[in-house]
Design a protein around this motif. Structure first.
Motif, PDB file in Angstrom:
ATOM      1  N   GLY A 153       0.806  -1.219   0.000  1.00 50.30           N
ATOM      2  CA  GLY A 153       0.000   0.000   0.000  1.00 50.30           C
ATOM      3  C   GLY A 153       0.829   1.253   0.000  1.00 50.30           C
ATOM      4  N   LEU A 154       2.093   1.167   0.444  1.00 52.23           N
ATOM      5  CA  LEU A 154       3.019   2.299   0.374  1.00 52.23           C
ATOM      6  C   LEU A 154       3.849   2.251  -0.906  1.00 52.23           C
ATOM      7  N   ASP A 155       4.152   1.058  -1.377  1.00 50.86           N
ATOM      8  CA  ASP A 155       4.897   0.895  -2.623  1.00 50.86           C
ATOM      9  C   ASP A 155       3.965   1.228  -3.785  1.00 50.86           C
ATOM     10  N   ARG A 156       4.356   2.192  -4.615  1.00 47.65           N
ATOM     11  CA  ARG A 156       3.453   2.644  -5.684  1.00 47.65           C
ATOM     12  C   ARG A 156       3.514   1.763  -6.928  1.00 47.65           C
ATOM     13  N   VAL A 157       4.367   0.736  -6.943  1.00 47.34           N
ATOM     14  CA  VAL A 157       4.469  -0.181  -8.076  1.00 47.34           C
ATOM     15  C   VAL A 157       3.971  -1.571  -7.712  1.00 47.34           C
ATOM     16  N   LEU A 158       4.523  -2.126  -6.652  1.00 47.96           N
ATOM     17  CA  LEU A 158       4.185  -3.501  -6.283  1.00 47.96           C
ATOM     18  C   LEU A 158       2.947  -3.563  -5.393  1.00 47.96           C
ATOM     19  N   THR A 159       2.219  -4.637  -5.524  1.00 50.39           N
ATOM     20  CA  THR A 159       1.125  -4.971  -4.627  1.00 50.39           C
ATOM     21  C   THR A 159       1.102  -6.478  -4.458  1.00 50.39           C
ATOM     22  N   ASP A 160       0.654  -6.923  -3.321  1.00 53.98           N
ATOM     23  CA  ASP A 160       0.617  -8.358  -3.051  1.00 53.98           C
ATOM     24  C   ASP A 160      -0.639  -9.017  -3.610  1.00 53.98           C
ATOM     25  N   SER A 161      -1.504  -8.213  -4.276  1.00 50.07           N
ATOM     26  CA  SER A 161      -2.781  -8.758  -4.730  1.00 50.07           C
ATOM     27  C   SER A 161      -2.640  -9.698  -5.919  1.00 50.07           C
ATOM     28  N   ARG A 195      10.322   2.386   0.893  1.00 49.75           N
ATOM     29  CA  ARG A 195       8.930   2.054   0.579  1.00 49.75           C
ATOM     30  C   ARG A 195       8.815   0.836  -0.340  1.00 49.75           C
ATOM     31  N   ASP A 196       9.903   0.190  -0.590  1.00 47.41           N
ATOM     32  CA  ASP A 196       9.934  -0.975  -1.483  1.00 47.41           C
ATOM     33  C   ASP A 196       9.358  -2.194  -0.772  1.00 47.41           C
ATOM     34  N   MET A 197       8.381  -2.858  -1.389  1.00 43.63           N
ATOM     35  CA  MET A 197       7.868  -4.088  -0.796  1.00 43.63           C
ATOM     36  C   MET A 197       8.947  -5.157  -0.689  1.00 43.63           C
ATOM     37  N   LEU A 198       9.987  -5.041  -1.514  1.00 38.92           N
ATOM     38  CA  LEU A 198      11.078  -6.006  -1.469  1.00 38.92           C
ATOM     39  C   LEU A 198      12.285  -5.481  -0.685  1.00 38.92           C
ATOM     40  N   LEU A 199      12.053  -4.494   0.173  1.00 34.43           N
ATOM     41  CA  LEU A 199      13.113  -4.011   1.063  1.00 34.43           C
ATOM     42  C   LEU A 199      13.656  -5.149   1.912  1.00 34.43           C
ATOM     43  N   SER A 200      12.775  -5.895   2.579  1.00 39.68           N
ATOM     44  CA  SER A 200      13.228  -7.009   3.422  1.00 39.68           C
ATOM     45  C   SER A 200      13.950  -8.065   2.609  1.00 39.68           C
ATOM     46  N   VAL A 247      20.198   1.867   0.689  1.00 37.08           N
ATOM     47  CA  VAL A 247      18.750   2.011   0.839  1.00 37.08           C
ATOM     48  C   VAL A 247      18.393   3.480   0.655  1.00 37.08           C
ATOM     49  N   PHE A 248      17.510   3.769  -0.318  1.00 43.49           N
ATOM     50  CA  PHE A 248      17.111   5.135  -0.619  1.00 43.49           C
ATOM     51  C   PHE A 248      15.844   5.510   0.155  1.00 43.49           C
ATOM     52  N   GLU A 249      15.896   6.640   0.843  1.00 46.69           N
ATOM     53  CA  GLU A 249      14.761   7.116   1.620  1.00 46.69           C
ATOM     54  C   GLU A 249      13.561   7.412   0.714  1.00 46.69           C
ATOM     55  N   GLY A 250      12.405   6.851   1.079  1.00 47.14           N
ATOM     56  CA  GLY A 250      11.156   7.150   0.398  1.00 47.14           C
ATOM     57  C   GLY A 250      10.963   6.468  -0.940  1.00 47.14           C
ATOM     58  N   MET A 251      11.965   5.709  -1.410  1.00 44.08           N
ATOM     59  CA  MET A 251      11.860   5.130  -2.747  1.00 44.08           C
ATOM     60  C   MET A 251      11.123   3.801  -2.712  1.00 44.08           C
ATOM     61  N   TRP A 252      10.380   3.564  -3.794  1.00 46.94           N
ATOM     62  CA  TRP A 252       9.571   2.371  -3.951  1.00 46.94           C
ATOM     63  C   TRP A 252      10.260   1.384  -4.886  1.00 46.94           C
ATOM     64  N   HIS A 253       9.524   0.414  -5.338  1.00 49.61           N
ATOM     65  CA  HIS A 253      10.087  -0.662  -6.146  1.00 49.61           C
ATOM     66  C   HIS A 253      10.578  -0.189  -7.511  1.00 49.61           C
ATOM     67  N   GLY A 254      10.125   0.974  -7.964  1.00 52.72           N
ATOM     68  CA  GLY A 254      10.467   1.438  -9.310  1.00 52.72           C
ATOM     69  C   GLY A 254      11.743   2.235  -9.413  1.00 52.72           C
ATOM     70  N   LEU A 255      12.633   2.142  -8.443  1.00 55.13           N
ATOM     71  CA  LEU A 255      13.880   2.908  -8.472  1.00 55.13           C
ATOM     72  C   LEU A 255      14.649   2.773  -9.783  1.00 55.13           C
ATOM     73  N   PRO A 256      14.800   1.574 -10.370  1.00 54.16           N
ATOM     74  CA  PRO A 256      15.595   1.451 -11.600  1.00 54.16           C
ATOM     75  C   PRO A 256      14.995   2.148 -12.815  1.00 54.16           C
ATOM     76  N   THR A 257      13.695   2.468 -12.788  1.00 52.62           N
ATOM     77  CA  THR A 257      13.063   3.072 -13.966  1.00 52.62           C
ATOM     78  C   THR A 257      12.413   4.421 -13.668  1.00 52.62           C
ATOM     79  N   SER A 258      12.684   5.011 -12.518  1.00 52.50           N
ATOM     80  CA  SER A 258      12.148   6.341 -12.184  1.00 52.50           C
ATOM     81  C   SER A 258      13.122   7.399 -12.694  1.00 52.50           C
TER      82      SER A 258
END
Length: 295
Positions: A188-196, A235-240, A260-271
């Motif tokens: 829900g915090l990661d703007r790319v990944l979701t567990d759904s 904010r990456d769901m794959l941080l852990s 580890v980048f502050e506030g960054m989500w799963h899309g770091l390589p393509t942002s």
């Protein structure tokens, strides 16, 4: 940071036909993103085959003499199901590093589950050994590609082949069993990944998820492994997943650094439009420049 990435909301696909329809809908988005990246990072892109595997070879407009003998291999991301015939995440790295990059257009589920992608990565690496020294080859990948970059190296090690000089792993799916805190805390915090909707099960195809060739967090890193750079965000769901892979490498004695980048989500390589992406690229460039031999 609050805006969803644009992935279509839908219930989980059940049949092969539903998976293929879902994949096709997302590939339209992937191709649009690749076109945007190509405009930002113009270069020669040649599609061919190597060792029977489809590849895309990227060549920047200017390659300095110290990089002429180097080659980077990209195992692309895309949840193991996306990214066919797509050089999206490799374009910015090729441009920043001013190195040739071979993108492995590996086979994917639902038609080609594990170990097809892994076999394709190994085959391409073997093929490149005819032209490049292992000491001058690096491998990198993000998300599913981070998993595959690691597992390709592990498979090469099993075969007793010379290993690449260095590996960069960005926000990897290192544990397909999805253990780790951030799978829950960042949903829900990661703007790319979701567990759904996840595709790890159709990739694994019923195999043991703790097999190191499926989940490299369970591998033995006390055996030879190249220097590694791992990258993720808070904010990456794959941080852990990234942190646990880094700890596994360090416990085994591997040379591994984690950023580890502050506030960054799963899309770091393509942002591409964010300042964090410029820093991300610079870390990768410096890392490969340090470890890859010039001749």
């Amino acid at each position: 940071m609050a805006t969803p990435f644009g992935l279509p909301a839908r219930s989980r696909p059940e049949s092969v036909a539903e998976w293929k329809s879902y994949i096709a809908s997302l590939e339209v988005l992937m191709k649009r993103l690749e076109a945007q990246a190509s405009a930002l990072y113009p270069m020669k892109a040649e599609r061919s085959t190597l060792a029977g595997v489809k590849i895309i070879t990227l060549e920047p407009p200017e390659i300095p003499p110290e990089n002429a003998a180097k080659m980077l291999i990209n195992m692309h991301g895309g949840a193991f199901i996306l990214g066919a015939d797509n050089a999206l995440e490799a374009l910015s790295t090729a441009a920043a590093a001013r190195m040739r990059v071979t993108v492995v257009d590996y086979r994917m589920p639902p038609d080609h589950p594990f170990p097809a992608a892994l076999e394709d990565g190994v085959a391409v690496y073997r093929g490149l050994l005819d032209r490049y020294r292992p000491a001058s080859i690096g491998i990198f990948g993000a998300s599913a590609g981070g998993n595959l970059a690691c597992t390709v190296v592990l498979r090469l090690r099993e075969f007793g082949l010379p290993l690449p000089a260095a590996i960069v792993v960005s926000t990897p799916g290192a544990d397909l069993a999805k253990f780790g805190d951030s799978w829950r805390t960042n949903d829900g915090l990661d703007r790319v990944l979701t567990d759904s909707v996840v595709a790890t099960d159709i990739y694994a195809n019923g195999q043991d998820l703790e097999n190191p060739l499926l989940s490299p967090v369970y591998a033995d890193y006390s055996k030879p492994f190249p220097p590694a750079l791992l990258l993720t965000g808070t904010r990456d769901m794959l941080l852990s997943s990234t942190v646990r892979l880094h700890r596994a490498m360090r416990r085994g004695g591997a040379d591994a650094d984690l950023h580890v980048f502050e506030g960054m989500w799963h899309g770091l390589p393509t942002s591409f439009d964010l300042p964090e992406h410029a820093e991300y690229k610079e870390l990768i460039v410096r890392f490969f420049a340090r470890w890859l031999a010039s001749r």
